[in-house]
Scaffold this motif. Structure first.
Motif, PDB file in Angstrom:
ATOM      1  N   PRO A 113      -0.792   3.836   7.945  1.00  0.00           N
ATOM      2  CA  PRO A 113      -0.438   2.792   8.610  1.00  0.00           C
ATOM      3  C   PRO A 113      -0.896   2.689  10.072  1.00  0.00           C
ATOM      4  N   GLU A 114      -0.845   3.804  10.485  1.00  0.00           N
ATOM      5  CA  GLU A 114      -1.147   4.048  12.288  1.00  0.00           C
ATOM      6  C   GLU A 114      -2.671   3.697  12.513  1.00  0.00           C
ATOM      7  N   LEU A 115      -3.446   4.168  11.452  1.00  0.00           N
ATOM      8  CA  LEU A 115      -4.933   3.786  11.544  1.00  0.00           C
ATOM      9  C   LEU A 115      -5.126   2.261  11.233  1.00  0.00           C
ATOM     10  N   ALA A 116      -4.531   1.957  10.283  1.00  0.00           N
ATOM     11  CA  ALA A 116      -4.671   0.595   9.930  1.00  0.00           C
ATOM     12  C   ALA A 116      -4.492  -0.337  11.051  1.00  0.00           C
ATOM     13  N   LYS A 117      -3.243   0.081  11.841  1.00  0.00           N
ATOM     14  CA  LYS A 117      -2.902  -0.907  13.082  1.00  0.00           C
ATOM     15  C   LYS A 117      -3.977  -0.670  14.165  1.00  0.00           C
ATOM     16  N   ARG A 118      -4.407   0.421  14.511  1.00  0.00           N
ATOM     17  CA  ARG A 118      -5.279   0.655  15.451  1.00  0.00           C
ATOM     18  C   ARG A 118      -6.487   0.045  15.233  1.00  0.00           C
ATOM     19  N   PHE A 119      -7.218   0.120  13.890  1.00  0.00           N
ATOM     20  CA  PHE A 119      -8.572  -0.477  13.543  1.00  0.00           C
ATOM     21  C   PHE A 119      -8.383  -1.902  13.530  1.00  0.00           C
ATOM     22  N   ARG A 120      -7.063  -2.515  13.159  1.00  0.00           N
ATOM     23  CA  ARG A 120      -6.791  -4.075  13.176  1.00  0.00           C
ATOM     24  C   ARG A 120      -6.929  -4.596  14.581  1.00  0.00           C
ATOM     25  N   ASP A 121      -6.211  -3.795  15.535  1.00  0.00           N
ATOM     26  CA  ASP A 121      -6.246  -4.179  17.002  1.00  0.00           C
ATOM     27  C   ASP A 121      -7.616  -4.058  17.418  1.00  0.00           C
ATOM     28  N   ALA A 122      -8.339  -3.029  17.193  1.00  0.00           N
ATOM     29  CA  ALA A 122      -9.930  -3.002  17.298  1.00  0.00           C
ATOM     30  C   ALA A 122     -10.662  -4.090  17.180  1.00  0.00           C
ATOM     31  N   GLY A 123     -10.320  -4.847  15.955  1.00  0.00           N
ATOM     32  CA  GLY A 123     -11.222  -5.990  15.459  1.00  0.00           C
ATOM     33  C   GLY A 123     -11.346  -5.928  14.097  1.00  0.00           C
ATOM     34  N   ASN A 144      -9.960  14.963  -7.516  1.00  0.00           N
ATOM     35  CA  ASN A 144      -8.821  14.988  -6.495  1.00  0.00           C
ATOM     36  C   ASN A 144      -7.427  14.381  -6.982  1.00  0.00           C
ATOM     37  N   LEU A 145      -6.763  15.189  -7.560  1.00  0.00           N
ATOM     38  CA  LEU A 145      -5.595  14.770  -7.900  1.00  0.00           C
ATOM     39  C   LEU A 145      -4.614  14.289  -6.723  1.00  0.00           C
ATOM     40  N   GLY A 146      -3.965  13.030  -7.009  1.00  0.00           N
ATOM     41  CA  GLY A 146      -3.255  12.440  -6.122  1.00  0.00           C
ATOM     42  C   GLY A 146      -4.232  11.402  -5.409  1.00  0.00           C
ATOM     43  N   SER A 147      -5.434  11.301  -5.469  1.00  0.00           N
ATOM     44  CA  SER A 147      -6.306  10.400  -4.798  1.00  0.00           C
ATOM     45  C   SER A 147      -5.869   8.739  -5.126  1.00  0.00           C
ATOM     46  N   HIS A 148      -5.481   8.560  -6.435  1.00  0.00           N
ATOM     47  CA  HIS A 148      -5.034   7.514  -6.818  1.00  0.00           C
ATOM     48  C   HIS A 148      -3.843   6.935  -6.176  1.00  0.00           C
ATOM     49  N   GLN A 149      -2.885   7.806  -5.870  1.00  0.00           N
ATOM     50  CA  GLN A 149      -1.550   7.235  -4.853  1.00  0.00           C
ATOM     51  C   GLN A 149      -2.021   7.012  -3.695  1.00  0.00           C
ATOM     52  N   SER A 150      -3.000   7.727  -2.964  1.00  0.00           N
ATOM     53  CA  SER A 150      -3.327   7.775  -1.708  1.00  0.00           C
ATOM     54  C   SER A 150      -4.121   6.143  -1.552  1.00  0.00           C
ATOM     55  N   ALA A 151      -4.837   5.910  -2.407  1.00  0.00           N
ATOM     56  CA  ALA A 151      -5.669   4.866  -2.611  1.00  0.00           C
ATOM     57  C   ALA A 151      -4.761   3.424  -2.635  1.00  0.00           C
ATOM     58  N   LEU A 152      -3.797   3.719  -3.334  1.00  0.00           N
ATOM     59  CA  LEU A 152      -2.779   2.593  -3.379  1.00  0.00           C
ATOM     60  C   LEU A 152      -2.118   2.552  -1.997  1.00  0.00           C
ATOM     61  N   ARG A 153      -1.635   3.672  -1.201  1.00  0.00           N
ATOM     62  CA  ARG A 153      -0.969   3.768   0.006  1.00  0.00           C
ATOM     63  C   ARG A 153      -2.061   2.762   1.113  1.00  0.00           C
ATOM     64  N   ALA A 154      -3.044   3.223   0.928  1.00  0.00           N
ATOM     65  CA  ALA A 154      -4.110   2.731   1.906  1.00  0.00           C
ATOM     66  C   ALA A 154      -4.079   1.037   1.794  1.00  0.00           C
ATOM     67  N   LEU A 155      -4.192   0.690   0.474  1.00  0.00           N
ATOM     68  CA  LEU A 155      -3.910  -0.784   0.312  1.00  0.00           C
ATOM     69  C   LEU A 155      -2.801  -1.425   0.760  1.00  0.00           C
ATOM     70  N   ASP A 156      -1.684  -0.566   0.674  1.00  0.00           N
ATOM     71  CA  ASP A 156      -0.350  -1.186   1.189  1.00  0.00           C
ATOM     72  C   ASP A 156      -0.404  -1.353   2.765  1.00  0.00           C
ATOM     73  N   ALA A 157      -0.885  -0.137   3.241  1.00  0.00           N
ATOM     74  CA  ALA A 157      -1.067  -0.063   4.793  1.00  0.00           C
ATOM     75  C   ALA A 157      -1.863  -1.271   5.420  1.00  0.00           C
ATOM     76  N   ALA A 158      -3.169  -1.650   4.531  1.00  0.00           N
ATOM     77  CA  ALA A 158      -3.760  -2.555   5.045  1.00  0.00           C
ATOM     78  C   ALA A 158      -3.064  -3.926   4.896  1.00  0.00           C
ATOM     79  N   ARG A 159      -2.524  -3.967   4.084  1.00  0.00           N
ATOM     80  CA  ARG A 159      -1.822  -5.545   4.047  1.00  0.00           C
ATOM     81  C   ARG A 159      -0.690  -5.652   4.855  1.00  0.00           C
ATOM     82  N   GLU A 160      -0.041  -4.709   4.938  1.00  0.00           N
ATOM     83  CA  GLU A 160       1.140  -4.550   5.947  1.00  0.00           C
ATOM     84  C   GLU A 160       0.831  -4.927   7.500  1.00  0.00           C
ATOM     85  N   VAL A 161      -0.124  -4.604   7.850  1.00  0.00           N
ATOM     86  CA  VAL A 161      -0.764  -4.935   9.169  1.00  0.00           C
ATOM     87  C   VAL A 161      -1.433  -6.358   9.169  1.00  0.00           C
TER      88      VAL A 161
END
Length: 407
Positions: A113-123, A144-161
């Motif tokens: 989520p922190e990376l999502a916010k920084r990149f959003r603020d950058a444009g 890579n076990l757990g990569s599916h869960q990580s990918a879904l978290r990335a989607l949620d982080a993007a949407r939330e910012v």
């Protein structure tokens, strides 16, 4: 994103009135590093370590200036994993300040989520995350076990910012039975645009021919995708829209062609041939330029920005111009005799070339499969040459005709 999914259709928002009829790299996919944090087993570029001589920050800034001068509208940053470059945020800001839309494609392993916010603020405006089916298929493909869960978290982080979340899925024998399940999962996570593409035998995927679909399977796959899209239209009714974006190797000219190519355009559309070097451009992290980011590097490297400007390469490189200058004379096999030959030009160039060793004949085609079935024939692929295990490499398959099994 482990750059296995980068042959992207031109977003309608990127093509402005006046662009039609002339070659403008309105949509650019830019691999800024091959360094990656996942060992994806179907990665087209065989990402992992950074290339020995990747462009520096100032070199990338100069390329961005050239893209702006050429009239590019949207730049999608990929890797490897683009966010692993320390200057990724600076590049996002620089491109955005030049007036181009900036998006990113990712596998999402460490997209916080922190990376999502920084990149959003950058444009950054949108984030596409690779979701290759349910966890059991996705994690096997990613190695890579757990990569599916990580990918879904990335989607949620993007949407939330406030980034526009989208998803990409490669379709292969490991996940083709789970398309409705995958679509529902993505809708539950707020995805509005789902880009689908066949896994082609490029890079590490070439080492797994058992994962590549048989040509005849394109028909049930497209039938299923069209059903998902029509259901989504009926269910929308003022909620979050859900659009399937059929990528360049999902086709062609079957009964669902307009269903899968007309959204989110809002008007009827159909496949109009390979757009490599016409509206699309790919850049590798060492400055190599290709007409399409997923084209194999060996036969399609059009030059390097360290020796020629991006404008000179776009205008004068014969390798980058191939789709502008080609005719139907290069077609062979079934595609040479096809009713749609002049429009289709044998479908997706990179998929045809990496499958059969040269472009001009595309076995993964709805129209082709149905026409051959009328004759009681179906095609399968037999691997006859291994890939040399280099970035963006390929081997070779041959087509074998066999009787279509009785129901």
């Amino acid at each position: 994103m482990s750059s296995e999914l980068i042959s992207l259709p031109i977003p309608v928002r990127a093509v402005r009135p006046g662009d039609e009829g002339r070659a403008v790299p309105v949509y650019v996919v830019w691999e800024i590093t091959m360094r990656c944090d996942q060992p994806c087993q179907h990665c087209g570029s065989r990402s992992g370590k950074a290339r020995p001589s990747e462009l520096g920050t100032e070199e990338m800034f100069e390329v961005a200036r050239g893209l702006a001068r050429l009239g590019s509208r949207e730049v999608t940053l990929i890797g490897g994993e683009a966010y692993l470059r320390a200057d990724c945020e600076d590049l996002i800001r620089f491109i955005a300040d030049l007036g181009m839309r900036v998006t990113m494609q990712t596998g999402g392993r460490a997209f916080t989520p922190e990376l999502a916010k920084r990149f959003r603020d950058a444009g950054l405006q949108g984030l596409g995350v690779s979701i290759d089916g349910p966890a059991r298929a996705h994690d096997r493909l990613r190695g890579n076990l757990g990569s599916h869960q990580s990918a879904l978290r990335a989607l949620d982080a993007a949407r939330e910012v406030g980034l526009i979340p989208s998803a990409n899925t490669q379709i292969n024998k490991l996940n083709c039975e789970f398309l409705p399940e995958t679509a529902r999962l993505l809708r539950d996570h707020g995805v509005q645009s789902w880009q689908v593409q066949l896994t082609g035998p490029l890079g590490r995927a070439a080492d797994h021919p058992e994962w590549i679909i048989d040509p005849w399977q394109i028909v049930p796959i497209i039938d299923t995708l069209a059903g998902i899209q029509l259901d989504a239209v009926r269910e929308h009714e003022g909620g979050i829209p859900f659009n399937i974006v059929a990528n360049n190797n999902i086709g062609y000219f079957g009964p669902h062609e307009q269903v899968l190519r007309s959204r989110p355009l809002g008007r009827e559309a159909h496949w109009r041939g390979c757009q490599a070097g016409i509206f699309a451009l790919g850049i590798e992290s060492d400055g190599t330029v290709k007409a399409c980011p997923t084209l194999p590097t060996g036969p399609y490297a059009g030059g390097n920005v360290r020796t020629m400007s991006i404008e000179e390469l776009w205008e004068h490189s014969e390798v980058i111009r191939f789709a502008r200058d080609r005719t139907a004379d290069e077609l062979w096999g079934f595609c040479k005799t096809c009713y749609y030959a002049d429009t289709c030009r044998a479908g997706c160039s990179w998929t045809a070339h990496t499958t059969l060793g040269r472009r001009g004949n595309m076995p993964f085609c709805y129209h082709r499969v149905t026409q051959l079935r009328k004759k009681g024939i179906r095609e399968r692929l037999v691997k006859v040459e291994n890939a040399p295990r280099l970035p963006f490499d390929f081997g070779r398959f041959e087509i074998v005709e066999e009787p279509w099994p009785e129901p």
